[in-house]
Design a protein around this motif. Structure first.
Motif, short mmCIF file in Angstrom:
data_model
loop_
_atom_site.label_atom_id
_atom_site.label_comp_id
_atom_site.label_asym_id
_atom_site.label_seq_id
_atom_site.Cartn_x
_atom_site.Cartn_y
_atom_site.Cartn_z
N GLY A 1 0.80 -1.22 0.00
CA GLY A 1 0.00 0.00 0.00
C GLY A 1 0.83 1.26 0.00
O GLY A 1 0.31 2.36 -0.17
N ALA A 2 2.13 1.11 0.22
CA ALA A 2 3.05 2.25 0.23
C ALA A 2 4.42 1.75 -0.18
O ALA A 2 4.70 0.55 -0.15
CB ALA A 2 3.10 2.88 1.63
N SER A 3 5.29 2.66 -0.54
CA SER A 3 6.68 2.33 -0.86
C SER A 3 7.57 2.67 0.33
O SER A 3 7.31 3.65 1.04
CB SER A 3 7.17 3.12 -2.08
OG SER A 3 6.44 2.76 -3.23
N GLY A 4 8.59 1.88 0.55
CA GLY A 4 9.53 2.15 1.62
C GLY A 4 10.42 0.96 1.88
O GLY A 4 10.31 -0.08 1.23
N VAL A 5 11.32 1.12 2.85
CA VAL A 5 12.24 0.06 3.23
C VAL A 5 11.68 -0.64 4.47
O VAL A 5 11.53 -0.03 5.52
CB VAL A 5 13.65 0.63 3.52
CG1 VAL A 5 14.58 -0.48 3.99
CG2 VAL A 5 14.21 1.32 2.29
N ALA A 6 11.36 -1.92 4.32
CA ALA A 6 10.79 -2.70 5.42
C ALA A 6 11.83 -2.86 6.52
O ALA A 6 12.97 -3.25 6.26
CB ALA A 6 10.34 -4.06 4.90
N THR A 7 11.42 -2.55 7.76
CA THR A 7 12.32 -2.68 8.91
C THR A 7 11.81 -3.66 9.95
O THR A 7 12.60 -4.26 10.66
CB THR A 7 12.56 -1.32 9.58
OG1 THR A 7 11.28 -0.74 9.91
CG2 THR A 7 13.34 -0.38 8.68
N PHE A 8 10.48 -3.82 10.05
CA PHE A 8 9.94 -4.77 11.02
C PHE A 8 8.56 -5.22 10.60
O PHE A 8 7.95 -4.66 9.70
CB PHE A 8 9.91 -4.16 12.44
CG PHE A 8 8.87 -3.11 12.69
CD1 PHE A 8 7.67 -3.42 13.35
CD2 PHE A 8 9.07 -1.79 12.29
CE1 PHE A 8 6.72 -2.45 13.59
CE2 PHE A 8 8.12 -0.82 12.54
CZ PHE A 8 6.93 -1.15 13.19
N SER B 1 13.87 -8.67 -1.07
CA SER B 1 14.30 -7.27 -1.03
C SER B 1 13.49 -6.56 0.05
O SER B 1 12.30 -6.82 0.21
CB SER B 1 14.06 -6.59 -2.38
OG SER B 1 14.33 -5.20 -2.28
N THR B 2 14.13 -5.67 0.78
CA THR B 2 13.42 -4.89 1.78
C THR B 2 12.84 -3.62 1.19
O THR B 2 12.11 -2.90 1.86
CB THR B 2 14.33 -4.53 2.97
OG1 THR B 2 15.49 -3.84 2.48
CG2 THR B 2 14.75 -5.79 3.73
N ASN B 3 13.15 -3.33 -0.06
CA ASN B 3 12.59 -2.16 -0.75
C ASN B 3 11.25 -2.55 -1.36
O ASN B 3 11.20 -3.18 -2.41
CB ASN B 3 13.55 -1.67 -1.84
CG ASN B 3 14.83 -1.13 -1.26
OD1 ASN B 3 14.81 -0.31 -0.35
ND2 ASN B 3 15.95 -1.62 -1.76
N LEU B 4 10.17 -2.17 -0.70
CA LEU B 4 8.84 -2.50 -1.18
C LEU B 4 8.28 -1.32 -1.96
O LEU B 4 8.46 -0.16 -1.57
CB LEU B 4 7.92 -2.84 0.00
CG LEU B 4 8.00 -4.29 0.51
CD1 LEU B 4 9.38 -4.68 0.95
CD2 LEU B 4 7.01 -4.51 1.62
#
Length: 145
Positions: A84-91, A125-128
């Motif tokens: 639903g959004a773009s970002g770097v997954a951290t947790f 990838s953590t870049n969603l």
């Protein structure tokens, strides 16, 4: 990092429920970008929800039983969601479907970190990217001896 379990989950496990019984009743995994809360009891704060993982329109469930102290994802299910959004997954947090993300000592939850290797949840990838499908092929929960 070791997964962090909420007071609500600890109390349920110590009373009469199993982790499988609690979360098979209707749960989902939420993947976030941003600062990791210190405790699974804490609010999400300013973290951004990137993706909610379900089994289609249904909640996710675990395998029929634990083995070797590990409870795994039900292999017959496809756990996925649309970012639903773009970002770097951290947790991530595994929560009951109705969890409102507020601070709570009664909501059963567990949370862990996200990375590409060596994390509580490893993603390719953590870049969603918003609009892309995120799938979790493997997930397990274990407690230290």
């Amino acid at each position: 990092m070791t997964i962090k379990i909420s007071t609500g989950l600890r109390n349920a496990l110590l009373s009469s429920d199993s982790l499988k019984g609690i979360f098979d009743a209707g749960s989902e995994i939420r993947i976030y970008a941003g600062a990791v809360p210190a405790s699974a009891d804490d609010t999400i704060g300013s973290a951004t929800l990137l993706c909610t993982i379900k089994n289609g329109a249904s909640g996710i469930t675990f395998n029929s039983s634990a083995s070797g102290g590990i409870l795994e994802k039900n292999p017959s299910e496809v756990w996925s969601g649309t970012n639903g959004a773009s970002g770097v997954a951290t947790f991530y947090r595994h929560v009951l479907t109705g969890d409102d993300n507020a601070a709570s000592t009664s909501a059963p939850r567990y949370q862990g970190n996200v990375a590409t290797v060596g994390a509580d949840m490893n993603l390719t990838s953590t870049n969603l990217t918003s609009g892309a499908t995120q799938t979790i092929d493997y997930h397990s929960v274990s407690f230290s001896a």
